[in-house]
Design a protein around this motif. Sequence first.
Motif, PDB file in Angstrom:
ATOM      1  N   GLU A  64      20.800  10.226   5.119  1.00  0.00           N
ATOM      2  CA  GLU A  64      20.837  10.477   3.391  1.00  0.00           C
ATOM      3  C   GLU A  64      20.022   9.625   2.887  1.00  0.00           C
ATOM      4  O   GLU A  64      19.016   9.904   2.154  1.00  0.00           O
ATOM      5  N   MET A  65      20.214   8.309   3.146  1.00  0.00           N
ATOM      6  CA  MET A  65      19.409   7.313   2.539  1.00  0.00           C
ATOM      7  C   MET A  65      17.927   7.512   2.808  1.00  0.00           C
ATOM      8  O   MET A  65      16.997   7.120   1.891  1.00  0.00           O
ATOM      9  N   VAL A  66      17.572   7.394   3.999  1.00  0.00           N
ATOM     10  CA  VAL A  66      15.992   7.632   4.383  1.00  0.00           C
ATOM     11  C   VAL A  66      15.517   8.735   3.551  1.00  0.00           C
ATOM     12  O   VAL A  66      14.456   8.752   3.080  1.00  0.00           O
ATOM     13  N   GLU A  67      16.217  10.092   3.603  1.00  0.00           N
ATOM     14  CA  GLU A  67      15.811  11.275   2.971  1.00  0.00           C
ATOM     15  C   GLU A  67      15.458  11.139   1.398  1.00  0.00           C
ATOM     16  O   GLU A  67      14.613  11.444   0.765  1.00  0.00           O
ATOM     17  N   GLU A  68      16.670  10.471   0.864  1.00  0.00           N
ATOM     18  CA  GLU A  68      16.891  10.371  -0.487  1.00  0.00           C
ATOM     19  C   GLU A  68      16.073   9.163  -1.197  1.00  0.00           C
ATOM     20  O   GLU A  68      15.424   9.342  -2.236  1.00  0.00           O
ATOM     21  N   ARG A  69      16.037   8.056  -0.401  1.00  0.00           N
ATOM     22  CA  ARG A  69      15.341   6.923  -1.193  1.00  0.00           C
ATOM     23  C   ARG A  69      14.058   6.569  -0.384  1.00  0.00           C
ATOM     24  O   ARG A  69      13.996   5.255  -0.423  1.00  0.00           O
ATOM     25  N   VAL A  70      13.571   7.360   0.290  1.00  0.00           N
ATOM     26  CA  VAL A  70      12.257   7.006   0.823  1.00  0.00           C
ATOM     27  C   VAL A  70      11.074   6.523   0.006  1.00  0.00           C
ATOM     28  O   VAL A  70      10.559   5.480   0.113  1.00  0.00           O
ATOM     29  N   ASP A  71      11.041   7.224  -1.371  1.00  0.00           N
ATOM     30  CA  ASP A  71      10.091   6.573  -2.032  1.00  0.00           C
ATOM     31  C   ASP A  71      10.277   5.153  -2.492  1.00  0.00           C
ATOM     32  O   ASP A  71       9.505   4.338  -2.733  1.00  0.00           O
ATOM     33  N   GLN A  72      11.676   4.688  -2.666  1.00  0.00           N
ATOM     34  CA  GLN A  72      11.925   3.465  -3.206  1.00  0.00           C
ATOM     35  C   GLN A  72      11.533   2.563  -1.889  1.00  0.00           C
ATOM     36  O   GLN A  72      10.699   1.542  -2.126  1.00  0.00           O
ATOM     37  N   VAL A  73      11.754   2.724  -0.806  1.00  0.00           N
ATOM     38  CA  VAL A  73      11.477   2.082   0.262  1.00  0.00           C
ATOM     39  C   VAL A  73      10.017   1.699   0.283  1.00  0.00           C
ATOM     40  O   VAL A  73       9.381   0.684   0.504  1.00  0.00           O
ATOM     41  N   LEU A  74       9.056   2.961   0.068  1.00  0.00           N
ATOM     42  CA  LEU A  74       7.734   2.907   0.079  1.00  0.00           C
ATOM     43  C   LEU A  74       6.901   2.266  -0.912  1.00  0.00           C
ATOM     44  O   LEU A  74       5.975   1.401  -0.943  1.00  0.00           O
ATOM     45  N   SER A  75       7.690   2.189  -2.141  1.00  0.00           N
ATOM     46  CA  SER A  75       7.203   1.367  -3.360  1.00  0.00           C
ATOM     47  C   SER A  75       7.392  -0.216  -3.229  1.00  0.00           C
ATOM     48  O   SER A  75       6.817  -0.974  -3.620  1.00  0.00           O
ATOM     49  N   GLU A  76       8.594  -0.454  -2.466  1.00  0.00           N
ATOM     50  CA  GLU A  76       8.690  -1.807  -1.839  1.00  0.00           C
ATOM     51  C   GLU A  76       7.772  -2.281  -1.082  1.00  0.00           C
ATOM     52  O   GLU A  76       7.229  -3.357  -1.146  1.00  0.00           O
ATOM     53  N   ALA A  77       7.258  -1.545   0.084  1.00  0.00           N
ATOM     54  CA  ALA A  77       6.506  -1.673   0.760  1.00  0.00           C
ATOM     55  C   ALA A  77       4.776  -1.743   0.288  1.00  0.00           C
ATOM     56  O   ALA A  77       3.997  -2.398   0.893  1.00  0.00           O
ATOM     57  N   ALA A  78       4.628  -1.170  -0.979  1.00  0.00           N
ATOM     58  CA  ALA A  78       3.572  -1.282  -1.568  1.00  0.00           C
ATOM     59  C   ALA A  78       3.226  -2.679  -2.282  1.00  0.00           C
ATOM     60  O   ALA A  78       2.201  -3.238  -2.311  1.00  0.00           O
ATOM     61  N   ASP A  79       4.308  -3.214  -2.429  1.00  0.00           N
ATOM     62  CA  ASP A  79       4.169  -4.519  -3.131  1.00  0.00           C
ATOM     63  C   ASP A  79       4.519  -5.967  -2.166  1.00  0.00           C
ATOM     64  O   ASP A  79       4.042  -6.771  -2.185  1.00  0.00           O
ATOM     65  N   THR A  80       5.174  -5.636  -1.002  1.00  0.00           N
ATOM     66  CA  THR A  80       5.558  -6.620  -0.136  1.00  0.00           C
ATOM     67  C   THR A  80       5.632  -6.170   1.233  1.00  0.00           C
ATOM     68  O   THR A  80       5.417  -5.029   1.416  1.00  0.00           O
ATOM     69  N   ASP A  81       5.991  -7.094   2.186  1.00  0.00           N
ATOM     70  CA  ASP A  81       6.004  -6.474   3.558  1.00  0.00           C
ATOM     71  C   ASP A  81       7.456  -5.933   3.886  1.00  0.00           C
ATOM     72  O   ASP A  81       8.291  -6.691   3.715  1.00  0.00           O
ATOM     73  N   VAL A  82       7.603  -4.539   4.496  1.00  0.00           N
ATOM     74  CA  VAL A  82       8.753  -4.307   4.666  1.00  0.00           C
ATOM     75  C   VAL A  82       8.762  -3.554   6.221  1.00  0.00           C
ATOM     76  O   VAL A  82       7.866  -3.113   6.468  1.00  0.00           O
ATOM     77  N   ALA A  83       9.867  -3.927   6.642  1.00  0.00           N
ATOM     78  CA  ALA A  83      10.134  -3.195   8.325  1.00  0.00           C
ATOM     79  C   ALA A  83      11.031  -2.404   8.220  1.00  0.00           C
ATOM     80  O   ALA A  83      11.917  -2.365   7.586  1.00  0.00           O
ATOM     81  N   PHE A  84      10.781  -1.242   9.104  1.00  0.00           N
ATOM     82  CA  PHE A  84      11.526  -0.122   9.134  1.00  0.00           C
ATOM     83  C   PHE A  84      11.778  -0.045  10.706  1.00  0.00           C
ATOM     84  O   PHE A  84      10.881   0.082  11.565  1.00  0.00           O
ATOM     85  N   LEU A  85      13.022  -0.295  11.161  1.00  0.00           N
ATOM     86  CA  LEU A  85      13.266  -0.678  12.717  1.00  0.00           C
ATOM     87  C   LEU A  85      13.755   1.003  13.234  1.00  0.00           C
ATOM     88  O   LEU A  85      14.839   1.472  12.353  1.00  0.00           O
ATOM     89  N   VAL A  86      13.337   1.274  14.417  1.00  0.00           N
ATOM     90  CA  VAL A  86      13.639   2.308  15.003  1.00  0.00           C
ATOM     91  C   VAL A  86      14.134   2.059  16.500  1.00  0.00           C
ATOM     92  O   VAL A  86      13.141   1.381  17.050  1.00  0.00           O
ATOM     93  N   VAL A  87      15.173   2.608  16.767  1.00  0.00           N
ATOM     94  CA  VAL A  87      15.640   2.440  18.035  1.00  0.00           C
ATOM     95  C   VAL A  87      14.425   3.392  19.223  1.00  0.00           C
ATOM     96  O   VAL A  87      14.136   4.185  18.840  1.00  0.00           O
ATOM     97  N   GLY A  88      14.079   2.546  20.190  1.00  0.00           N
ATOM     98  CA  GLY A  88      13.092   3.356  20.796  1.00  0.00           C
ATOM     99  C   GLY A  88      11.730   2.852  20.562  1.00  0.00           C
ATOM    100  O   GLY A  88      11.470   1.997  20.055  1.00  0.00           O
ATOM    101  N   ASP A  89      10.937   4.256  20.434  1.00  0.00           N
ATOM    102  CA  ASP A  89       9.543   3.832  20.076  1.00  0.00           C
ATOM    103  C   ASP A  89       9.476   4.603  18.802  1.00  0.00           C
ATOM    104  O   ASP A  89      10.071   5.698  18.300  1.00  0.00           O
ATOM    105  N   PRO A  90       8.708   4.254  17.716  1.00  0.00           N
ATOM    106  CA  PRO A  90       8.525   4.960  16.419  1.00  0.00           C
ATOM    107  C   PRO A  90       8.250   6.102  16.449  1.00  0.00           C
ATOM    108  O   PRO A  90       8.583   7.245  15.724  1.00  0.00           O
ATOM    109  N   PHE A  91       7.467   6.555  17.787  1.00  0.00           N
ATOM    110  CA  PHE A  91       6.987   8.125  17.875  1.00  0.00           C
ATOM    111  C   PHE A  91       7.371   8.577  19.148  1.00  0.00           C
ATOM    112  O   PHE A  91       6.566   9.154  19.911  1.00  0.00           O
ATOM    113  N   GLY A  92       8.664   8.041  19.582  1.00  0.00           N
ATOM    114  CA  GLY A  92       9.452   8.673  20.857  1.00  0.00           C
ATOM    115  C   GLY A  92       9.855   9.965  20.794  1.00  0.00           C
ATOM    116  O   GLY A  92       9.303  10.837  19.836  1.00  0.00           O
TER     117      GLY A  92
END
Lengths: 273, 273
Positions: A64-92
């Motif tokens: 839910e959070m990823v779906e609802e608040r993705v824009d917030q995460v992305l605007s943080e990433a526009a200003d600063t360095d943000v990490a999004f951790l994924v179990v396995g590979d990001p495109f697994g």
Amino acid sequence: MLYIVGLGLGDERDITVRGLDAVRSCSKIYMEAYTSLLSLGLDPAALANLEKLYGKEITVADREMVEERVDQVLSEAADTDVAFLVVGDPFGATTHTDLVVRAKKMGVEVKVIHNASVMNAIGVCGLQLYRYGETISIPFFTDEWRPDSFYEKIQNNRQLGLHTLCLLDIRVKEPTWESLARGKKVYEPPRFMTVNTAISQLFEVEEARGGYAYRRETLCIGVARLGSDDQKIVAGPMEKLLDVDFGPPLHCLIIVGETHPLEEEMLEFYMIK
Amino acid sequence: MLYIVGLGLGDERDITVRGLDAVRSCSKIYMEAYTSLLSLGLDPAALANLEKLYGKEITVADREMVEERVDQVLSEAADTDVAFLVVGDPFGATTHTDLVVRAKKMGVEVKVIHNASVMNAIGVCGLQLYRYGETISIPFFTDEWRPDSFYEKIQNNRQLGLHTLCLLDIRVKEPTWESLARGKKVYEPPRFMTVNTAISQLFEVEEARGGYAYRRETLCIGVARLGSDDQKIVAGPMEKLLDVDFGPPLHCLIIVGETHPLEEEMLEFYMIK
């Protein structure tokens, strides 16, 4: 910058050195907790181990959070360095393509840090990766919903002599049907599909379809906790794997196609007695 | 103990923390240098970077050495901790199953430390990994040897609407035919297949076979140096990719099958103008 960092399959020490450096340099760290039941993310001790290694706090992001608040995460990433951790590979097995597409559209720079995923680590059982056909997902059957479109895919793979990797359902923070109907979300307890459940669902589908895509004697491999210290791999006829206890999650299943001698030699080590 | 450690796809910093700890604890370190032309292993500077990170000397093992001296490596591993480093994942595109089988038969304990390989990292181009069919290898054609058994596999994949990952030939320390005939080995210079060569060989095969497995307009994706900072991904009709300069190795090619909207959105970022 948005770093999408694969954590690999085991514990906190499966991150790459490049990934660790990136995470340590970020001002905000999110971790997706909806595509994997791994100890990571759901187990507070595992999360604490990650935070200790990184020296940073992690915000666990459910679906839910990823779906609802993705824009917030992305605007943080526009200003600063943000990490999004994924179990396995990001495109697994589960891809985060949508996140990348959104980021690129917003002009946020994205850096992907790869790691092992089930899609390549499954090679450890001895079957050659280039001898696999299409990968399938087996969902939990319910009273109302018993989708079996994977059946034709297995059939196609087997007609070509190819192996089939079956990814098994995990349900984390899924709202119950009843609660959705009532308009106030109540969540199901998290659960994961065992090799045993997968096989019994497969038997049910074969009985209904009758296309002989596989039989009770078809050689399969059950795999649990791939890439962890206590991974378990057992090969044998489908019906025999039905009774094997594979232990804690995650599980996956391989329906074996035609084998080469070297594959057979390796499978011997895992063959049920 | 024999540790088989995947190094991932980029440089020395793509090893996992678990892998780095294992390597640092080993008394002897071998690195396979015959399945990959990556800067790693063939480039003395890259090798020096690895040795610096590990604080250890690395013995580069070419194909002959691994084939001829594997028993020596394994008996070392019976007495002490030995690391065998592999670019990508130990069971990725090139598998090291034979090494594991031999070790297990000698009673040597084996621990595999996974990492990213082309087989999962290729997900970065935006096509879903579970929509790929059988992976193929395209070998260099010579005057005498023009094997095209990959053609039926592409055809099967495309009939099923699936994507085809094409791994392209690399030739490292291959003895020349003439030298083998004369009984004293002289080696060919190392070379790798470009996306361009792969496509022109594919066109030649299609012309000979005429099965319309693909056409000059078929959407393909050329990928170079996957997982490195300077990776290059270009999507477009096959014939247009023929003229794109992808730069240094390694290259691989994807013949695109049926696409979903999210895949198409991602491909847009890579589409040739």
